[in-house]
Write an enzyme that holds these catalytic residues in place. Structure first.
Site, PDB file in Angstrom:
ATOM      1  N   TYR A   1      32.253  44.004  43.774  1.00 35.38           N
ATOM      2  CA  TYR A   1      31.232  43.580  42.833  1.00 35.38           C
ATOM      3  C   TYR A   1      31.150  42.065  42.758  1.00 35.38           C
ATOM      4  O   TYR A   1      32.036  41.373  43.273  1.00 35.38           O
ATOM      5  CB  TYR A   1      31.495  44.168  41.439  1.00 35.38           C
ATOM      6  CG  TYR A   1      32.613  43.511  40.644  1.00 35.38           C
ATOM      7  CD1 TYR A   1      33.950  43.699  40.993  1.00 35.38           C
ATOM      8  CD2 TYR A   1      32.330  42.701  39.556  1.00 35.38           C
ATOM      9  CE1 TYR A   1      34.958  43.103  40.254  1.00 35.38           C
ATOM     10  CE2 TYR A   1      33.344  42.106  38.811  1.00 35.38           C
ATOM     11  CZ  TYR A   1      34.654  42.305  39.168  1.00 35.38           C
ATOM     12  OH  TYR A   1      35.655  41.710  38.446  1.00 35.38           O
TER      13      TYR A   1
ATOM     14  N   ARG B   1      30.975  35.282  48.922  1.00 32.38           N
ATOM     15  CA  ARG B   1      32.232  35.985  48.624  1.00 32.38           C
ATOM     16  C   ARG B   1      32.038  37.504  48.751  1.00 32.38           C
ATOM     17  O   ARG B   1      32.925  38.225  49.209  1.00 32.38           O
ATOM     18  CB  ARG B   1      32.742  35.623  47.238  1.00 32.38           C
ATOM     19  CG  ARG B   1      34.103  36.246  46.935  1.00 32.38           C
ATOM     20  CD  ARG B   1      34.687  35.749  45.627  1.00 32.38           C
ATOM     21  NE  ARG B   1      33.846  36.108  44.495  1.00 32.38           N
ATOM     22  CZ  ARG B   1      33.995  35.622  43.260  1.00 32.38           C
ATOM     23  NH1 ARG B   1      34.944  34.753  43.006  1.00 32.38           N
ATOM     24  NH2 ARG B   1      33.197  35.993  42.290  1.00 32.38           N
TER      25      ARG B   1
ATOM     26  N   ARG C   1      35.260  64.339  48.955  1.00 33.00           N
ATOM     27  CA  ARG C   1      36.470  63.566  48.704  1.00 33.00           C
ATOM     28  C   ARG C   1      37.462  63.654  49.867  1.00 33.00           C
ATOM     29  O   ARG C   1      37.888  64.740  50.254  1.00 33.00           O
ATOM     30  CB  ARG C   1      37.142  64.052  47.408  1.00 33.00           C
ATOM     31  CG  ARG C   1      38.333  63.188  46.998  1.00 33.00           C
ATOM     32  CD  ARG C   1      38.880  63.592  45.629  1.00 33.00           C
ATOM     33  NE  ARG C   1      39.975  62.723  45.245  1.00 33.00           N
ATOM     34  CZ  ARG C   1      41.244  62.910  45.626  1.00 33.00           C
ATOM     35  NH1 ARG C   1      41.565  63.943  46.369  1.00 33.00           N
ATOM     36  NH2 ARG C   1      42.180  62.060  45.259  1.00 33.00           N
TER      37      ARG C   1
ATOM     38  N   LYS D   1      37.172  41.154  45.713  1.00 36.25           N
ATOM     39  CA  LYS D   1      36.685  41.416  44.352  1.00 36.25           C
ATOM     40  C   LYS D   1      36.301  42.883  44.215  1.00 36.25           C
ATOM     41  O   LYS D   1      35.130  43.262  44.271  1.00 36.25           O
ATOM     42  CB  LYS D   1      35.502  40.485  44.040  1.00 36.25           C
ATOM     43  CG  LYS D   1      35.207  40.371  42.540  1.00 36.25           C
ATOM     44  CD  LYS D   1      34.317  39.182  42.263  1.00 36.25           C
ATOM     45  CE  LYS D   1      33.790  39.131  40.845  1.00 36.25           C
ATOM     46  NZ  LYS D   1      34.818  38.963  39.810  1.00 36.25           N
TER      47      LYS D   1
ATOM     48  N   GLU E   1      46.694  34.273  37.567  1.00 31.79           N
ATOM     49  CA  GLU E   1      45.380  33.931  37.008  1.00 31.79           C
ATOM     50  C   GLU E   1      45.199  34.712  35.718  1.00 31.79           C
ATOM     51  O   GLU E   1      46.107  35.443  35.285  1.00 31.79           O
ATOM     52  CB  GLU E   1      44.266  34.257  38.017  1.00 31.79           C
ATOM     53  CG  GLU E   1      44.241  35.711  38.447  1.00 31.79           C
ATOM     54  CD  GLU E   1      43.239  36.021  39.550  1.00 31.79           C
ATOM     55  OE1 GLU E   1      42.209  35.340  39.672  1.00 31.79           O
ATOM     56  OE2 GLU E   1      43.496  36.985  40.296  1.00 31.79           O
TER      57      GLU E   1
ATOM     58  N   LEU F   1      41.883  35.767  42.859  1.00 36.78           N
ATOM     59  CA  LEU F   1      40.490  35.767  43.285  1.00 36.78           C
ATOM     60  C   LEU F   1      40.068  34.317  43.531  1.00 36.78           C
ATOM     61  O   LEU F   1      40.426  33.421  42.761  1.00 36.78           O
ATOM     62  CB  LEU F   1      39.599  36.381  42.196  1.00 36.78           C
ATOM     63  CG  LEU F   1      38.148  36.540  42.649  1.00 36.78           C
ATOM     64  CD1 LEU F   1      38.007  37.681  43.661  1.00 36.78           C
ATOM     65  CD2 LEU F   1      37.219  36.768  41.481  1.00 36.78           C
TER      66      LEU F   1
HETATM   67  N1  PDD Z   1      35.530  37.839  36.814  1.00 37.18           N
HETATM   68  N2  PDD Z   1      39.842  35.909  38.648  1.00 37.18           N
HETATM   69  C1  PDD Z   1      39.511  37.182  38.357  1.00 37.18           C
HETATM   70  C2  PDD Z   1      40.558  38.216  38.412  1.00 37.18           C
HETATM   71  C3  PDD Z   1      38.183  37.498  38.014  1.00 37.18           C
HETATM   72  O1  PDD Z   1      37.841  38.769  37.733  1.00 37.18           O
HETATM   73  C4  PDD Z   1      37.210  36.461  37.961  1.00 37.18           C
HETATM   74  C5  PDD Z   1      35.776  36.731  37.613  1.00 37.18           C
HETATM   75  C6  PDD Z   1      37.612  35.151  38.255  1.00 37.18           C
HETATM   76  C7  PDD Z   1      36.649  33.995  38.258  1.00 37.18           C
HETATM   77  O2  PDD Z   1      35.791  34.048  39.376  1.00 37.18           O
HETATM   78  P1  PDD Z   1      34.297  33.447  39.308  1.00 37.18           P
HETATM   79  O3  PDD Z   1      34.461  32.028  38.898  1.00 37.18           O
HETATM   80  O4  PDD Z   1      33.811  33.591  40.688  1.00 37.18           O
HETATM   81  O5  PDD Z   1      33.536  34.255  38.283  1.00 37.18           O
HETATM   82  C8  PDD Z   1      38.929  34.912  38.610  1.00 37.18           C
HETATM   83  C9  PDD Z   1      34.160  38.231  36.511  1.00 37.18           C
HETATM   84  C10 PDD Z   1      33.413  37.195  35.755  1.00 37.18           C
HETATM   85  C11 PDD Z   1      34.168  39.594  35.844  1.00 37.18           C
HETATM   86  O6  PDD Z   1      34.928  40.420  36.311  1.00 37.18           O
HETATM   87  O7  PDD Z   1      33.396  39.836  34.914  1.00 37.18           O
END
Ligand code: PDD
Length: 284
Positions: free
Chosen positions: A33, A52, A100, A147, A179, A204
């Protein structure tokens, strides 16, 4: 108010949107996503998010349902149809529906779902107050650079933080912060250096992280990409997180230790301002 969402070629009211019970996103979390922010009805750093996305798909040997320019056209159509001024556009691609089986299906058609969410990003009250975080063990898998939609560990951590009276969790592995649950984590050391973990499979590769590091560099701030410990974070002058949905978000308390004066610090505020200016200037 009901939104119009996008499901595999159709724009439909959210109540009518359907995906198969055999969708591998549902059965295996076999999907990826992206979340792109929207300011003044325009997409922020969307090319970075789509790049990405391509990488995530490639790493999982998953076919893209359509080209990036088509994805952008759908994002824009959804923004227009839902009259979205400020918020996010969520997009999810899964390997599709198939009976499945742990092995990847040979002929499944990838599924593409997108929707908008209204959100106050610029005047988010948390940006003035700052967040409190707690540290929790990072129990996620080892490919956090992809992601994927398997977000249960992050959801569990965020809920545990909430149950402990905090706003978010910073995840810790082998003694170092990786993170946040849905954001990248930064500290500002006592001598004014910005520290954030270097890119690897452990985190990420945040699109906002990259843009904020560029802003910091242009402002002449010193950056160090290395892991840091919770102890170092407790002693930090400032801390913040970055994400597409919250931009630069100050953190004022970690595991009950108040940082600095307990209010968002000057480096964090400066970076938030610089990033917002950059986002507004480059949104399309
Ligand atoms: N999340 N690390 C993780 C684990 C994340 O899920 C996200 C983003 C980030 C920041 O990445 P970016 O700057 O590209 O949004 C770092 C999104 C916003 C979400 O899951 O809603």
């Amino acid at each position: 108010m009901s939104r119009i969402v996008y499901v595999n070629g159709d724009y439909v009211p959210e109540e009518e949107a359907r995906v198969s019970v055999f969708d591998r996103g549902f059965l295996f979390a076999d999907g990826v996503y992206e979340v792109s922010s929207v300011l003044d009805g325009k997409l922020v750093d969307n090319a970075g998010h789509l790049a990405r996305l391509e990488r995530s798909l490639r790493e999982l040997k998953m076919a893209a349902p359509c080209a990036n320019d088509q994805i952008t056209a759908i994002q824009k159509e959804l923004i227009a149809r839902n009259d979205l001024s400020e918020g996010v556009v969520y997009l999810q691609i899964t390997r599709g529906a198939a009976d499945r089986d742990f092995n990847f299906p040979k002929d499944a058609t990838p599924s593409l779902v997108m929707f908008t969410q209204e959100k106050t990003i610029l005047n988010n009250p948390s940006a003035t107050k700052g967040l409190t975080v707690v540290t929790l063990p990072d129990i996620r898998w080892h490919r956090r650079d992809i992601k994927t939609v398997q977000l249960l560990a992050s959801s569990l951590a965020k809920q545990t933080a909430k149950d402990q009276g905090a706003d978010d969790a910073w995840l810790v592995e082998d003694g170092f912060v990786t993170e946040g649950t849905s954001n990248n984590a930064f500290i500002v050391t006592d001598d004014g250096k910005i520290v954030t973990r270097q890119l690897s499979n452990d985190i990420l590769h945040g699109i906002t992280r990259r843009a904020v590091l560029k802003c910091a560099e242009a402002a002449g701030l010193t950056l160090i990409e290395r892991p840091f410990t919770p102890d170092e974070a407790y002693e930090a002058r400032e801390a913040f997180s970055t994400s597409a949905s919250a931009f630069v978000m100050p953190v004022v308390k970690i595991d009950g230790r108040i940082l600095g004066n307990g209010v968002p610090g000057p480096v964090t505020q400066k970076l938030r301002e610089l990033y917002i200016a950059e986002a507004k200037a480059t949104a399309v």
